[in-house]
Design a protein around this motif. Sequence first.
Motif, PDB file in Angstrom:
ATOM      1  N   GLU A 112       0.838  -1.194   0.000  1.00  0.00           N
ATOM      2  CA  GLU A 112       0.000   0.000   0.000  1.00  0.00           C
ATOM      3  C   GLU A 112       0.870   1.239   0.000  1.00  0.00           C
ATOM      4  O   GLU A 112       1.826   1.354   0.770  1.00  0.00           O
ATOM      5  N   HIS A 113       0.545   2.166  -0.911  1.00  0.00           N
ATOM      6  CA  HIS A 113       1.268   3.429  -0.970  1.00  0.00           C
ATOM      7  C   HIS A 113       0.334   4.507  -1.517  1.00  0.00           C
ATOM      8  O   HIS A 113      -0.018   4.495  -2.706  1.00  0.00           O
ATOM      9  N   ALA A 114      -0.100   5.425  -0.658  1.00  0.00           N
ATOM     10  CA  ALA A 114      -0.945   6.562  -1.066  1.00  0.00           C
ATOM     11  C   ALA A 114      -2.150   6.094  -1.874  1.00  0.00           C
ATOM     12  O   ALA A 114      -2.421   6.600  -2.958  1.00  0.00           O
ATOM     13  N   ARG A 115      -2.879   5.103  -1.353  1.00  0.00           N
ATOM     14  CA  ARG A 115      -4.084   4.546  -1.970  1.00  0.00           C
ATOM     15  C   ARG A 115      -3.798   3.894  -3.319  1.00  0.00           C
ATOM     16  O   ARG A 115      -4.689   3.750  -4.147  1.00  0.00           O
ATOM     17  N   THR A 116      -2.547   3.491  -3.524  1.00  0.00           N
ATOM     18  CA  THR A 116      -2.196   2.601  -4.635  1.00  0.00           C
ATOM     19  C   THR A 116      -1.847   1.255  -4.021  1.00  0.00           C
ATOM     20  O   THR A 116      -1.037   1.185  -3.092  1.00  0.00           O
ATOM     21  N   TYR A 117      -2.467   0.193  -4.522  1.00  0.00           N
ATOM     22  CA  TYR A 117      -2.331  -1.124  -3.909  1.00  0.00           C
ATOM     23  C   TYR A 117      -1.732  -2.116  -4.909  1.00  0.00           C
ATOM     24  O   TYR A 117      -2.096  -2.126  -6.084  1.00  0.00           O
ATOM     25  N   GLY A 118      -0.829  -2.930  -4.405  1.00  0.00           N
ATOM     26  CA  GLY A 118      -0.334  -4.080  -5.148  1.00  0.00           C
ATOM     27  C   GLY A 118      -0.737  -5.343  -4.398  1.00  0.00           C
ATOM     28  O   GLY A 118      -0.536  -5.443  -3.182  1.00  0.00           O
ATOM     29  N   PRO A 181       0.437   8.350  -7.409  1.00  0.00           N
ATOM     30  CA  PRO A 181       1.667   8.017  -6.671  1.00  0.00           C
ATOM     31  C   PRO A 181       2.021   6.541  -6.812  1.00  0.00           C
ATOM     32  O   PRO A 181       1.143   5.676  -6.819  1.00  0.00           O
ATOM     33  N   TRP A 182       3.317   6.279  -6.910  1.00  0.00           N
ATOM     34  CA  TRP A 182       3.788   4.908  -7.128  1.00  0.00           C
ATOM     35  C   TRP A 182       4.861   4.573  -6.101  1.00  0.00           C
ATOM     36  O   TRP A 182       5.758   5.384  -5.842  1.00  0.00           O
TER      37      TRP A 182
END
Length: 304
Positions: A112-118, A181-182
């Motif tokens: 999880e990073h700034a509402r980017t999910y892997g 954001p990535w």
Amino acid sequence: MSSLEHPSMPPRRAGVALMALLMALVGLLWTDWDAVDRGVLRSVIARDLERVDALAGLKVESGSYEGQPSLPVMVVQEGGPSWIREEAEAAVRADDVLTLGEPHLLRVEVIEHARTYGVRCQLWRQGWSLRAPEPLWAGPAPWVVLLSALAGAGWAGLRRRVTGGLLLAGTLAQLLLLALPWPLPFVRPSLVQTWREGPLGHGVVTLARGLPDASMALGAGIITLCTVLMIFDHRRSPQQGGGVVAVGVLGVLGVLAWVEASLRAGLWPWLHQAAGWLAISGALGLWAWAVRGRVRRRAEGLDA
């Protein structure tokens, strides 16, 4: 004078446009962001479970499942918000092969990073650890869906170019998702891979794998024939028929680009709440304003 107004625009039409814009913005502000995140993550986990099923030999090449009993798994989450486990269990219950239970283990790894999910699921079965090489990525962002649609409608309405508005909406949606954001330690997948693994691309690939070879050959033949006819029509009448077909193709490409990006940004779970319907209704209202203005000007002979 409002920025939406045009020297020849009646005040009533400007009011309709402003009302549609207000509806869209109220819907966006009213949005339950956590619900959108949950829906997007459940979809991503479901697609990743299909990759795990294929790696485990539970899925044949055609895309259908072997006639064997369900495989019970226990979900264990690693990383990310605690609610992801609930969405993972819901995705397991909806899977055609897996079900909740023991003794097998399904480990759900989350970045999880700034509402980017892997997300990547790992199946422990009979001493084997099975997982896809790369995680699936998702960036829930309903504002991308709405902003791109409103920008395209505004362009179509003010410049009287509906095709240009569709192209702008699709291109802007794709660019905004790329600008999210990535997490720097991880390599961003290629655009083609992102499209193929997204909701729309995954659905198209699954459908294609389920079709017999004859159907795929027939579809390819029809597409080729249509392309040849368009080329000949353009050569015969470049100022009339060919131009109309080319404009139509560009408009369709813009719509597809917007739909693909919007599905990745959470359009479908957003439409499961009233706020999403309100926002999209406002965007559609602005598009109706733009198209109606274009038709009116053509009828009055103001556009070429």
